[in-house]
Scaffold this active site. Structure first.
Site, short mmCIF file in Angstrom:
data_model
loop_
_atom_site.label_atom_id
_atom_site.label_comp_id
_atom_site.label_asym_id
_atom_site.label_seq_id
_atom_site.Cartn_x
_atom_site.Cartn_y
_atom_site.Cartn_z
N ASP A 137 -6.61 4.21 -9.83
CA ASP A 137 -6.42 4.53 -8.55
C ASP A 137 -7.96 4.73 -8.08
O ASP A 137 -8.84 4.53 -8.63
CB ASP A 137 -5.61 5.71 -8.28
CG ASP A 137 -6.20 7.05 -9.08
OD1 ASP A 137 -7.35 6.80 -9.64
OD2 ASP A 137 -5.81 7.96 -8.90
N ASP A 190 -5.87 8.65 -4.12
CA ASP A 190 -5.69 10.03 -4.17
C ASP A 190 -6.41 10.77 -3.31
O ASP A 190 -7.81 10.83 -3.41
CB ASP A 190 -5.86 10.68 -5.66
CG ASP A 190 -4.72 10.80 -6.56
OD1 ASP A 190 -3.51 10.30 -5.90
OD2 ASP A 190 -4.97 11.23 -7.76
N ASP A 204 -10.00 7.78 -6.02
CA ASP A 204 -9.71 9.25 -5.80
C ASP A 204 -10.85 9.62 -4.67
O ASP A 204 -11.86 9.20 -4.59
CB ASP A 204 -10.05 10.18 -6.80
CG ASP A 204 -9.30 9.82 -8.14
OD1 ASP A 204 -7.90 10.00 -8.32
OD2 ASP A 204 -9.58 8.89 -9.11
#
Ligand code: DCP
Ligand code: MG
Length: 472
Positions: free
Chosen positions: A346, A396, A348
């Site tokens: 992902d 995120d 962040d």
């Protein structure tokens, strides 16, 4: 070229082109043109033996390498066989040889590959017995002695420098499989033991090649040592092999690869007898959370790793959206990418803005999501997948009050093991409580303020560890 002192170096290895010969005091020495002037090799006899050493020296010289008989300051590359980095360093110390940060300590595989290639191949972690920059990292006062004698390895990841250059991947990959299997079986104690072991081996500046190398390394329980021993002897671990073939492990691995699916859901699906995702998707009686629905919908995109270029592109979109509401905000990429990783699962981000109110902070993320949602609908990029020109990526977003940004940055940069050990260190060694928001001193009963990560390390009495050294 200095004259060989060992007559075995005269050994002839099959047919060879006639070359001009050089006369020595008492013997004839074959002379070879040196093609690679920048390299001066020394081949270690220890554990290799005289005959093999002589054979390799002759061969290397014929291939144009400069190989010295004696150890001297001009040596740039030391080649060893069946020796670990610590053994070579120990031997060099015994010879009173100064180990400069420029000196390469290499496994014989490097020489063999280079000779096969007809040119020196690039030295990488798999060849290097000791990290080349290692002594350069040390206090210059201490550099005179080989590094391994000086540094005691800490049981805390926050007192170790762990870059992405992992010399023990063969072991750490195995430990990570075992740790994950224990996690799937909810055996926290064993899971943690293997995660800690993987973490400590990632920080080593040399490859473990014998059990002797594990002496003095913390966090290696008997269970862990057995796995190391087996890998040293057989090149693989039977336990890891069994886990990789285990139905429960394979199913949990598959199920948890769906965004939004954790241990609880995996357990349920496994007990229902499911082994594939397709069957699960078709089961009308199952209820999926919104996250799981997205997980199935964008499955292929989400299992493929995020590249740095993609992460940077996402960063632009995040900044653009955030600045629409808070023009003063700082947007920082955290997580694995901040630690220098080239790929991630992902991206962040930490968002913080000087002078923002509680309300600003609460509303920012919903506003950003809302903005993107509207854009998505306008562009028609809904759930249609055919001929799509975009990729779904997990992002995120963390928003924090400006005064807490240092704690949030430290907490969201990771790695997970580094964070775990920072907290454990704070609690056990300093009687302090650290989390992603604050640092509390239990003795003084006060919250310690910090404007930067450096200040938090200083409060904890720790040397500063750069983000790229936190890959524990
Ligand atoms: N983190 C945390 N608590 C959580 C989740 C994450 O403290 N519940 C921290 C530690 C992580 C960082 O945030 O290192 C980012 O989490 P990721 O799961 O995204 O992990 P990485 O970015 O380190 O790895 P990846 O490349 O897999 O994204
Ligand atoms: Mg991440």
């Amino acid at each position: 070229m200095p004259l060989p002192t060992n007559p075995l170096q005269m050994v002839h290895l099959g047919p060879r082109k006639k070359k001009p010969r050089q006369m020595g005091a008492s013997m004839v020495c074959p002379s070879h043109d040196i093609k690679f002037q920048d390299l001066v090799l020394y081949i270690l006899e220890k554990k290799m033996g005289t005959t093999r050493r002589a054979f390799l020296m002759e061969l290397a010289r014929r291939k144009g390498f400069r190989v010295e008989d004696e150890l001297s300051d001009s040596i740039t590359h030391i080649v060893a066989e069946n020796n670990s980095g610590s053994e070579v360093l120990e031997w060099l110390q015994g010879q009173n040889h100064k180990v400069s940060s420029q000196l390469e300590l290499l496994d014989v595989s490097w020489l063999i590959e280079s000779m096969a290639a007809g040119t020196p191949v690039e030295t990488t972690g798999k060849h290097q017995l000791v990290k080349r920059d290692y002594s350069a990292n040390l206090n210059p006062e201490l550099q005179k002695t080989p590094p391994l004698v000086i540094k005691k390895i800490s049981q805390y990841a926050c007192q170790r420098r762990t870059t992405l250059n992992n010399y023990n991947q063969i072991f750490t990959d195995a430990f990570e499989v075992l740790a994950e299997n224990y996690e799937f079986r909810e055996n926290e104690v064993f899971c943690l033991a293997f995660m800690r072991a993987a973490s400590v081996l990632k920080s080593l500046p040399f490859t473990i090649i014998s059990m002797k190398d594990t002496e003095g390394i913390p966090c290696l329980e008997d269970k862990v040592k057995c796995v190391i021993e087996e890998i040293i002897e057989d090149g693989e671990s039977s336990e890891v092999k069994a886990v990789l073939n285990d139905e429960r492990y394979q199913s949990f691995k598959l199920f948890t690869s769906v965004f939004g699916v954790g241990l609880k859901t995996s357990e349920k699906w496994f007990r229902m007898g499911y082994r594939t995702l397709n069957k699960i998707k078709l089961d009308k009686t199952l209820k999926f959370t919104p996250m799981q629905k997205a997980g199935f919908l964008y499955y292929e995109d989400l299992v493929s790793c995020v590249t740095r270029a993609e992460a940077e592109a996402v960063g632009m979109l995040v900044k653009e959206a955030v600045w629409a509401f808070l023009p003063e905000a700082f947007v920082t990429m955290t997580g694995g990418f901040r630690r220098g990783k080239k790929i991630g699962h992902d991206v962040d981000f930490l968002i913080t803005s000087p002078g923002s109110t509680d309300e600003d902070e609460e509303q920012l993320l919903p506003k950003v999501i809302n903005l993107w949602e509207r854009k998505r609908v306008d562009s028609g990029k809904c759930s249609q997948q055919e001929g799509k020109t975009w990729k779904a990526i997990r992002v995120d977003l963390v928003m924090c009050p400006y005064e807490r940004r240092a704690f949030a940055l430290l907490g969201w940069t990771g790695s997970r093991q580094f964070e775990r050990d920072l907290r454990r260190y704070a609690t056990h060694e300093r009687k302090m409580i650290l989390d992603n928001h604050a640092l509390y001193d239990k003795t003084k009963k006060i919250f310690l303020k910090a404007e930067s990560e450096e200040e938090i390390f200083a409060h904890l009495g720790l040397d500063y560890i750069e983000p790229w050294e936190r890959n524990a």
